[in-house]
Scaffold this active site. Structure first.
Site, PDB file in Angstrom:
ATOM      1  N   GLY A  58       0.814  -1.211   0.000  1.00 36.49           N
ATOM      2  CA  GLY A  58       0.000   0.000   0.000  1.00 36.49           C
ATOM      3  C   GLY A  58       0.849   1.264   0.000  1.00 36.49           C
ATOM      4  O   GLY A  58       2.055   1.237   0.246  1.00 36.49           O
TER       5      GLY A  58
ATOM      6  N   ARG B  55       4.715   1.884   1.554  1.00 30.97           N
ATOM      7  CA  ARG B  55       5.802   2.204   0.636  1.00 30.97           C
ATOM      8  C   ARG B  55       6.406   3.579   0.909  1.00 30.97           C
ATOM      9  O   ARG B  55       7.621   3.744   0.849  1.00 30.97           O
ATOM     10  CB  ARG B  55       5.309   2.147  -0.814  1.00 30.97           C
TER      11      ARG B  55
ATOM     12  N   HIS C 112       0.145   9.620  13.061  1.00 28.94           N
ATOM     13  CA  HIS C 112       1.475  10.170  12.772  1.00 28.94           C
ATOM     14  C   HIS C 112       1.610  11.625  13.210  1.00 28.94           C
ATOM     15  O   HIS C 112       2.714  12.085  13.523  1.00 28.94           O
ATOM     16  CB  HIS C 112       1.793  10.041  11.276  1.00 28.94           C
TER      17      HIS C 112
ATOM     18  N   GLU D  13      -4.379  23.250   6.430  1.00 26.88           N
ATOM     19  CA  GLU D  13      -3.601  22.664   5.344  1.00 26.88           C
ATOM     20  C   GLU D  13      -4.125  23.102   3.989  1.00 26.88           C
ATOM     21  O   GLU D  13      -5.339  23.206   3.781  1.00 26.88           O
ATOM     22  CB  GLU D  13      -3.661  21.132   5.388  1.00 26.88           C
TER      23      GLU D  13
ATOM     24  N   HIS E  43      -5.779  13.588  16.754  1.00 25.93           N
ATOM     25  CA  HIS E  43      -4.731  14.606  16.873  1.00 25.93           C
ATOM     26  C   HIS E  43      -5.181  15.819  17.691  1.00 25.93           C
ATOM     27  O   HIS E  43      -4.487  16.227  18.634  1.00 25.93           O
ATOM     28  CB  HIS E  43      -4.282  15.054  15.487  1.00 25.93           C
TER      29      HIS E  43
ATOM     30  N   ARG F 101      -0.580  25.823   8.236  1.00 19.38           N
ATOM     31  CA  ARG F 101      -0.210  26.296   9.571  1.00 19.38           C
ATOM     32  C   ARG F 101      -0.652  25.271  10.608  1.00 19.38           C
ATOM     33  O   ARG F 101      -1.829  24.887  10.650  1.00 19.38           O
ATOM     34  CB  ARG F 101      -0.832  27.658   9.885  1.00 19.38           C
TER      35      ARG F 101
ATOM     36  N   ARG G 208       4.838  26.507  17.353  1.00 19.19           N
ATOM     37  CA  ARG G 208       4.539  26.364  15.929  1.00 19.19           C
ATOM     38  C   ARG G 208       5.282  25.165  15.353  1.00 19.19           C
ATOM     39  O   ARG G 208       6.479  24.991  15.593  1.00 19.19           O
ATOM     40  CB  ARG G 208       4.930  27.635  15.173  1.00 19.19           C
TER      41      ARG G 208
END
Length: 595
Positions: A131, A135, A295, A333, A357, A449, A483
């Site tokens: 997947g 990879r 992540h 984003e 998150h 940001r 930040r």
């Protein structure tokens, strides 16, 4: 059955019948094979010959073979180990020694001869190895850890998927994605070659139980009879997760070490499916075996947050409702891929970013000091915060949607998923009562940001509210800014006197810009989190009760979405987000910096 004649002096011998073409497990030896002894001095103490006889009648024209086991004392360890050679004896009686093809993992034995749990031996299985995530992220992160010496030398990495590939095919797919650290390129090609040789592949087929049984067999062959600890990274679709996990639990866990299972977010597609997933996982594994990976939680900003809070006295007394006016968490984003590709199912950005998150960031911001840095102590404090967050009402939430790129369209109005989440969280406890936590998470916005902004209260009775000429001065409130994107930094915003005559003040920033301060590579978040899993550090991974508490906060919003009672505010791609979000911030006296 006649025994073979000895080829050298020995005080003892033993016999085992074997087929001569078999080179593995030729005899049961009292000690365990070790291939190399780094950082130890080897002193040869004695040599012992074990003889092997044939099952079939002896053919004088065929070579005879036996196993020579050479025992060594390993200085500094107090242990004895042995190294095996096969001795080929031709018809003339001449010997020639060749090395046996040994398993990849060989460990020192215990004094009792029982299998040992050697933490230096590790097997990592990537389920879903072909997947995109595997990879582009998992294998490169594993190589980065291997290259920097963070993985044990006795490491085996196993790819598993439903694609009919060879071992060489998988290695060829992975090789272009690997890169060495910019700050030290020594032996890069050699390290890559060594890493790729440790990668094995198994075509799992469509029966997960049969596939996992085959995977277990392959892992045992590579590990040898003394086994190894195992990590299973489940990079599989949500709909396959329960079956894969239960098959793994039944067929692929080792009995000669620990087993850890990494589960990729989202953790369910809502409260009900999350509960089903958790119930299934806990029926097959212990909680301590589960590592729910996000992540974004591996970013340095998350770790810096705890360090800043609990190791600096200047901030600790101020971290409460008496001094902090509001806290803002931004995840903004730009996005170039279509929304449908990013959010095929579930609740859009709520399940992808907010549930894990955003809420984990808030929990780390607001939690009480843990007793220790042990993962369970940290998670105990986090879950207390999550359970204290008030359920979100419609007046505290703005949901929006934007086309992800110029190629998408706005026709499928009934199946839109949120790409924007604006909200105000209230934490009902003594430390944070009355302090709004303002959340802005969105894709397709005008800026990249990712930051946390702690805005302090105004100085009461500030004597500098007028300048030297008696004019009112617009003094800023103090802010602490962590930040992550675009440039990793810690900033403190203060009022400062402008040099010269008079008493004129301006806003200034005390700036710790990481790229200027530290000349090092930033570790990828997958590297950090995989390292934590290997180390058994679970403080950045959500526990089952954290997962449940986070979905519980969102439950009113999800219910409204399910019943089509929520209007998604349309916003233009590349804008600041829905216009109505400004009204939500204004209610709490906040103007966002990037607005």
């Amino acid at each position: 059955m006649a025994s073979l004649s000895p080829v050298s002096l020995s005080t003892s011998s033993s016999e085992t019948s074997i087929v001569p073409s078999i080179y593995r497990k030729l005899s049961v030896l009292p000690t365990v094979v070790v291939r190399s002894f780094p950082s130890h001095t080897i002193k040869k103490s004695r040599t012992q010959i074990d003889y092997v006889a044939y099952v079939q009648p002896h053919d004088v024209n065929r070579p005879r073979s036996s196993i020579r086991s050479t025992s060594f004392n390993v200085e500094g360890t107090g242990s004895t180990t042995s190294l095996d050679e096969e001795v080929i004896i031709d018809t003339s009686g001449t010997e020639a020694s060749i090395k046996l093809p040994l398993p990849l993992f060989e460990t020192q034995s215990s004094s009792s001869g029982a299998p040992t749990d050697d933490s230096a031996s590790l097997s990592i299985a990537v389920i879903g190895a072909t997947g995109v995530l595997a990879r582009k992220k998992i294998f490169p992160a594993l190589f980065a850890l291997y290259y920097s010496g963070q993985l044990p030398e006795k490491i085996g990495i196993f790819g598993y998927s439903r694609k009919k590939l060879t071992e060489g095919d998988l290695r060829a797919i992975i090789a272009p994605t690997l890169s060495c650290r910019i700050d030290h390129q020594e032996n890069c090609e050699e390290k890559m070659d060594a890493f790729l040789k440790r990668i094995f592949y198994l075509y799992g087929g469509y029966d997960n139980r049969e596939g996992m049984s085959k995977l277990n067999t392959l892992m045992e062959e590579v590990e040898g009879k003394f086994g190894a600890n195992r990590i299973f990274y489940l990079s599989v679709p949500q709909e396959a997760l329960i079956d894969v996990a239960s098959s793994l639990a039944e067929k692929a866990q080792t009995q000669r070490g620990w087993n850890r299972v990494i589960i990729e977010k989202p953790f369910g597609l809502g409260s009900f499916s999350s509960h089903q997933l958790t119930t299934s996982l806990l029926s097959n594994f212990e909680e301590k075996q589960l590592y729910r990976i996000d992540h974004l939680l591996g970013r340095n900003t998350i770790e810096k947050l705890a360090v800043l809070r609990f190791s600096n006295l200047v901030f600790m007394p101020l971290w409460n409702r008496s001094y902090i006016h509001n806290i803002q968490v931004t995840f903004s984003e730009e996005l170039g891929m279509q929304t449908s590709a990013r959010y095929p199912k579930g609740y859009g950005i709520l399940g992808d970013v907010v549930h894990s998150h955003i809420f984990q960031t808030v929990a780390l911001l607001a939690m009480e000091p843990p007793v220790t840095l042990d993962g369970e102590d940290v998670r105990y404090e986090k879950v207390k915060v999550l359970k204290s967050i008030r359920k979100l009402g419609s007046s505290d939430v703005i949901l929006g949607h934007s086309e992800a790129d110029s190629g998408s369209n706005f026709k499928d109005m009934e199946n839109l998923m949120p790409t924007y989440f604006g909200a105000v969280l209230h934490i009902d406890n003594a430390r944070w009562d009355g302090v709004p936590f303002l959340i802005k998470a969105g894709r397709g916005l005008k800026k990249n940001r990712v930051e946390i902004r702690i805005q302090f209260r105004r100085v009461p009775g500030n004597i500098y509210h007028k300048d030297g000429g008696g004019h009112m001065q617009d003094l800023v409130t103090n802010e602490l800014i962590l930040r992550d994107v675009p440039d990793e930094a810690i900033l403190i915003r203060i009022n400062n006197k402008i040099p010269g005559l008079g008493m004129n003040l301006e806003a200034s920033e005390l700036n710790l810009l990481y790229k200027d301060k530290y000349n090092v590579d930033v570790t990828d978040s997958y590297e950090q989190l995989l390292h934590d899993v290997i180390d058994g550090d679970n403080h950045l991974f959500m526990r089952s009760d954290e997962v449940e508490a986070a979905w519980n906060i969102l439950s009113p919003v999800l219910s409204e979405l399910d019943n089509n009672n929520t209007t998604l505010e349309h916003y233009e791609f590349g804008s600041k987000g829905p216009d109505k979000a400004g009204n939500l911030w204004a209610k709490h006296g906040v103007k966002w910096l990037d607005d």
